[in-house]
Design an enzyme around this catalytic site. Structure first.
Site, PDB file in Angstrom:
ATOM      1  N   ASP A  35       0.837  -1.213   0.000  1.00 25.80           N
ATOM      2  CA  ASP A  35       0.000   0.000   0.000  1.00 25.80           C
ATOM      3  C   ASP A  35       0.869   1.259   0.000  1.00 25.80           C
ATOM      4  O   ASP A  35       2.007   1.242   0.467  1.00 25.80           O
ATOM      5  CB  ASP A  35      -0.911  -0.020   1.238  1.00 25.80           C
ATOM      6  CG  ASP A  35      -2.069   0.959   1.103  1.00 25.80           C
ATOM      7  OD1 ASP A  35      -2.398   1.353  -0.037  1.00 25.80           O
ATOM      8  OD2 ASP A  35      -2.646   1.336   2.135  1.00 25.80           O
ATOM      9  N   ARG A  39      -0.030   7.730  -2.469  1.00 22.28           N
ATOM     10  CA  ARG A  39       0.535   8.766  -1.602  1.00 22.28           C
ATOM     11  C   ARG A  39       1.976   9.095  -2.002  1.00 22.28           C
ATOM     12  O   ARG A  39       2.394  10.243  -1.987  1.00 22.28           O
ATOM     13  CB  ARG A  39       0.495   8.302  -0.132  1.00 22.28           C
ATOM     14  CG  ARG A  39      -0.808   8.633   0.563  1.00 22.28           C
ATOM     15  CD  ARG A  39      -0.963   7.852   1.838  1.00 22.28           C
ATOM     16  NE  ARG A  39      -1.461   6.500   1.584  1.00 22.28           N
ATOM     17  CZ  ARG A  39      -1.625   5.587   2.527  1.00 22.28           C
ATOM     18  NH1 ARG A  39      -1.319   5.873   3.787  1.00 22.28           N
ATOM     19  NH2 ARG A  39      -2.115   4.402   2.214  1.00 22.28           N
ATOM     20  N   HIS A  52       2.198   3.666  -8.917  1.00 27.36           N
ATOM     21  CA  HIS A  52       1.983   2.235  -9.192  1.00 27.36           C
ATOM     22  C   HIS A  52       3.155   1.660  -9.987  1.00 27.36           C
ATOM     23  O   HIS A  52       3.596   0.547  -9.758  1.00 27.36           O
ATOM     24  CB  HIS A  52       0.674   2.024  -9.954  1.00 27.36           C
ATOM     25  CG  HIS A  52      -0.538   2.383  -9.143  1.00 27.36           C
ATOM     26  ND1 HIS A  52      -0.719   1.958  -7.847  1.00 27.36           N
ATOM     27  CD2 HIS A  52      -1.635   3.141  -9.433  1.00 27.36           C
ATOM     28  CE1 HIS A  52      -1.861   2.431  -7.370  1.00 27.36           C
ATOM     29  NE2 HIS A  52      -2.435   3.154  -8.312  1.00 27.36           N
ATOM     30  N   SER A  80      -7.701  -5.318  -5.116  1.00 26.50           N
ATOM     31  CA  SER A  80      -8.783  -5.873  -4.299  1.00 26.50           C
ATOM     32  C   SER A  80     -10.113  -5.815  -5.054  1.00 26.50           C
ATOM     33  O   SER A  80     -10.236  -5.081  -6.046  1.00 26.50           O
ATOM     34  CB  SER A  80      -8.906  -5.097  -2.988  1.00 26.50           C
ATOM     35  OG  SER A  80      -9.539  -3.850  -3.208  1.00 26.50           O
ATOM     36  N   THR A  81     -11.089  -6.558  -4.541  1.00 26.52           N
ATOM     37  CA  THR A  81     -12.428  -6.521  -5.163  1.00 26.52           C
ATOM     38  C   THR A  81     -13.045  -5.128  -5.026  1.00 26.52           C
ATOM     39  O   THR A  81     -13.987  -4.799  -5.745  1.00 26.52           O
ATOM     40  CB  THR A  81     -13.372  -7.558  -4.509  1.00 26.52           C
ATOM     41  OG1 THR A  81     -13.242  -7.471  -3.082  1.00 26.52           O
ATOM     42  CG2 THR A  81     -13.046  -8.979  -4.946  1.00 26.52           C
ATOM     43  N   LEU A 146      10.235 -20.640  -5.303  1.00 27.02           N
ATOM     44  CA  LEU A 146       9.387 -19.650  -4.621  1.00 27.02           C
ATOM     45  C   LEU A 146       8.056 -19.613  -5.342  1.00 27.02           C
ATOM     46  O   LEU A 146       8.015 -19.564  -6.573  1.00 27.02           O
ATOM     47  CB  LEU A 146      10.043 -18.261  -4.679  1.00 27.02           C
ATOM     48  CG  LEU A 146       9.156 -17.070  -4.300  1.00 27.02           C
ATOM     49  CD1 LEU A 146       8.890 -17.052  -2.798  1.00 27.02           C
ATOM     50  CD2 LEU A 146       9.794 -15.737  -4.713  1.00 27.02           C
ATOM     51  N   ARG A 203       2.153  -4.903   6.129  1.00 30.87           N
ATOM     52  CA  ARG A 203       1.410  -3.867   5.430  1.00 30.87           C
ATOM     53  C   ARG A 203       2.262  -2.612   5.400  1.00 30.87           C
ATOM     54  O   ARG A 203       2.702  -2.137   6.456  1.00 30.87           O
ATOM     55  CB  ARG A 203       0.053  -3.577   6.083  1.00 30.87           C
ATOM     56  CG  ARG A 203      -0.698  -2.486   5.301  1.00 30.87           C
ATOM     57  CD  ARG A 203      -2.172  -2.391   5.598  1.00 30.87           C
ATOM     58  NE  ARG A 203      -2.788  -1.460   4.652  1.00 30.87           N
ATOM     59  CZ  ARG A 203      -4.051  -1.485   4.262  1.00 30.87           C
ATOM     60  NH1 ARG A 203      -4.851  -2.405   4.734  1.00 30.87           N
ATOM     61  NH2 ARG A 203      -4.510  -0.617   3.390  1.00 30.87           N
ATOM     62  N   SER A 211      -8.182  -4.609   5.085  1.00 34.33           N
ATOM     63  CA  SER A 211      -8.733  -4.257   3.775  1.00 34.33           C
ATOM     64  C   SER A 211      -9.138  -5.504   2.975  1.00 34.33           C
ATOM     65  O   SER A 211      -8.861  -5.610   1.777  1.00 34.33           O
ATOM     66  CB  SER A 211      -7.747  -3.399   2.983  1.00 34.33           C
ATOM     67  OG  SER A 211      -7.448  -2.207   3.695  1.00 34.33           O
ATOM     68  N   GLU A 222       1.124 -13.351  12.079  1.00 39.04           N
ATOM     69  CA  GLU A 222       1.791 -12.236  12.772  1.00 39.04           C
ATOM     70  C   GLU A 222       1.745 -10.996  11.880  1.00 39.04           C
ATOM     71  O   GLU A 222       2.016 -11.080  10.678  1.00 39.04           O
ATOM     72  CB  GLU A 222       3.262 -12.599  13.050  1.00 39.04           C
ATOM     73  CG  GLU A 222       3.441 -13.770  13.986  1.00 39.04           C
ATOM     74  CD  GLU A 222       2.917 -13.493  15.393  1.00 39.04           C
ATOM     75  OE1 GLU A 222       3.051 -12.351  15.861  1.00 39.04           O
ATOM     76  OE2 GLU A 222       2.368 -14.426  16.012  1.00 39.04           O
TER      77      GLU A 222
HETATM   78  C1  IPE Z   1      -5.470  -2.635  -0.127  1.00 39.05           C
HETATM   79  O1  IPE Z   1      -5.167  -1.303  -0.202  1.00 39.05           O
HETATM   80  C2  IPE Z   1      -5.459  -3.250  -1.493  1.00 39.05           C
HETATM   81  C3  IPE Z   1      -4.153  -3.392  -2.125  1.00 39.05           C
HETATM   82  C4  IPE Z   1      -3.017  -3.042  -1.594  1.00 39.05           C
HETATM   83  C5  IPE Z   1      -4.171  -3.977  -3.417  1.00 39.05           C
HETATM   84  P1  IPE Z   1      -6.287  -0.171  -0.349  1.00 39.05           P
HETATM   85  O2  IPE Z   1      -5.554   1.097  -0.519  1.00 39.05           O
HETATM   86  O3  IPE Z   1      -7.238  -0.544  -1.407  1.00 39.05           O
HETATM   87  O4  IPE Z   1      -7.015  -0.251   1.054  1.00 39.05           O
HETATM   88  P2  IPE Z   1      -7.834   0.853   1.860  1.00 39.05           P
HETATM   89  O5  IPE Z   1      -8.818   1.467   0.919  1.00 39.05           O
HETATM   90  O6  IPE Z   1      -6.846   1.858   2.353  1.00 39.05           O
HETATM   91  O7  IPE Z   1      -8.443   0.094   2.988  1.00 39.05           O
HETATM   92  C1  IPE Z   2      -1.671   0.288  -3.295  1.00 35.30           C
HETATM   93  O1  IPE Z   2      -1.438   1.655  -3.311  1.00 35.30           O
HETATM   94  C2  IPE Z   2      -1.898  -0.281  -4.668  1.00 35.30           C
HETATM   95  C3  IPE Z   2      -3.302  -0.645  -4.945  1.00 35.30           C
HETATM   96  C4  IPE Z   2      -4.277  -0.569  -4.098  1.00 35.30           C
HETATM   97  C5  IPE Z   2      -3.584  -1.142  -6.261  1.00 35.30           C
HETATM   98  P1  IPE Z   2      -2.621   2.701  -3.253  1.00 35.30           P
HETATM   99  O2  IPE Z   2      -3.004   3.079  -4.643  1.00 35.30           O
HETATM  100  O3  IPE Z   2      -3.735   2.212  -2.414  1.00 35.30           O
HETATM  101  O4  IPE Z   2      -1.892   3.916  -2.550  1.00 35.30           O
HETATM  102  P2  IPE Z   2      -2.508   4.913  -1.484  1.00 35.30           P
HETATM  103  O5  IPE Z   2      -3.016   4.085  -0.356  1.00 35.30           O
HETATM  104  O6  IPE Z   2      -3.602   5.664  -2.162  1.00 35.30           O
HETATM  105  O7  IPE Z   2      -1.370   5.774  -1.093  1.00 35.30           O
HETATM  106 MG    MG Z   3      -4.126   2.407  -0.424  1.00 35.57          MG
END
Ligand code: IPE
Ligand code: IPE
Ligand code: MG
Length: 256
Positions: A35, A39, A52, A80-81, A146, A203, A211, A222
């Site tokens: 994640d 940002r 990304h 994610s879904t 792996l 995370r 999430s 853990e």
């Molecule tokens: C979780 O991150 C999904 C992935 C890293 C693919 P999100 O950015 O979607 O989660 P929330 O919205 O902060 O919970």
């Molecule tokens: C995780 O990064 C990647 C995906 C969810 C696909 P984010 O895109 O959620 O990044 P933030 O949380 O907005 O910073």
């Molecule tokens: Mg995110």
């Protein structure tokens, strides 16, 4: 291990030596919620999709580290879904990046002995992504070093719904008896059937939540959360997590 690992490890507050913890104290199955890409980009005044792209580079580095360090299974949350709720261009870019990653990396991963797997409602992904996934999976199917398990259009709740439907279908067909359903049986209907539960879940980007990731499988996993954004995450951060994990006592509800 190069000395350059020292400062970052100390900053994480983990009193570690730069060596890898003993092998028997390493997680067999490591799961990562990657994640913070958005940002990372916004902080630099760049469009989210640049984050990304940078995140894919981090994934490359972390897969390499896992290979070197003998981690058996790496499951990464890539989409994610719920991520379909994002703007169309962002979703499209994420899907393109997936295709690009598979096209560029599959051969090299194959050479390194990586088996590529995927969990999630894969049939809802764009056709091109499905094709590349299939190709990568077939190419690497016999590799054992792996398992790189990509969670794509994955949701822990969707997984449980899909498992329930499959269970009911088998009961109706007479292949399964209701009185035989237990945790082991239900587990065998999940996308992760046959895999051990994750030992460690990392995370990045600081959010203290699941999430919708591996809800069933993480019952005794853990957790390790770092404020470091995924594009900034380096093998030294992973090393810090591994050291922290190695010091923990896992009790699974029992006593020592
Ligand atoms: C979780 O991150 C999904 C992935 C890293 C693919 P999100 O950015 O979607 O989660 P929330 O919205 O902060 O919970
Ligand atoms: C995780 O990064 C990647 C995906 C969810 C696909 P984010 O895109 O959620 O990044 P933030 O949380 O907005 O910073
Ligand atoms: Mg995110």
């Amino acid at each position: 291990m190069p000395e350059v690992f020292f400062p970052r490890l100390q900053k994480c507050g983990v009193p570690v030596k730069p060596e890898l913890p003993p092998r028997e104290l390493l997680p067999r199955h490591l799961a990562i919620i990657m994640d913070g890409n958005g940002r990372w980009a916004v902080k630099r005044g760049l469009p989210r999709v640049v984050g990304h792209r940078a995140g894919v580079e981090t994934l490359r580095e972390i897969v390499k580290a896992c290979l070197e360090w003998g981690i058996e299974i790496l499951t990464v949350y890539a989409f994610s879904t719920e991520n379909w709720k994002r703007p169309r261009e962002e979703v499209d870019t994420l899907m393109e990046l997936l295709v690009e990653y598979l096209q560029k990396e599959a051969d090299e991963l194959h050479r390194q002995g990586v088996k590529i797997g995927a969990i999630g409602r894969l049939y809802e992904l764009p056709e091109k992504a499905q094709r590349e996934l299939m190709r990568a999976k077939e190419l690497t199917a016999r590799n054992r070093k792996l398992l790189l398990n990509l969670a794509l259009n994955y949701g822990g709740r969707a997984e449980l719904v899909d498992a329930c439907c499959a269970v009911v279908r088998d009961v109706l067909r007479g292949k399964l008896r209701v009185e035989d359903i237990d945790e082991r049986v239900l587990n065998s209907y999940l996308y992760t059937a046959g895999l051990p539960d994750p030992d460690l879940l990392i995370r990045t980007a600081g959010e203290m939540r699941f999430s919708n990731f591996l809800l069933w499988q993480s019952a005794y996993t853990e957790l390790w959360v770092t404020p470091v954004l995924w594009p900034d995450f380096r093998r030294e951060d992973l090393l810090a997590a591994l050291h922290d994990y190695a010091r923990r006592e896992r009790r699974f509800g029992g006593i020592k």
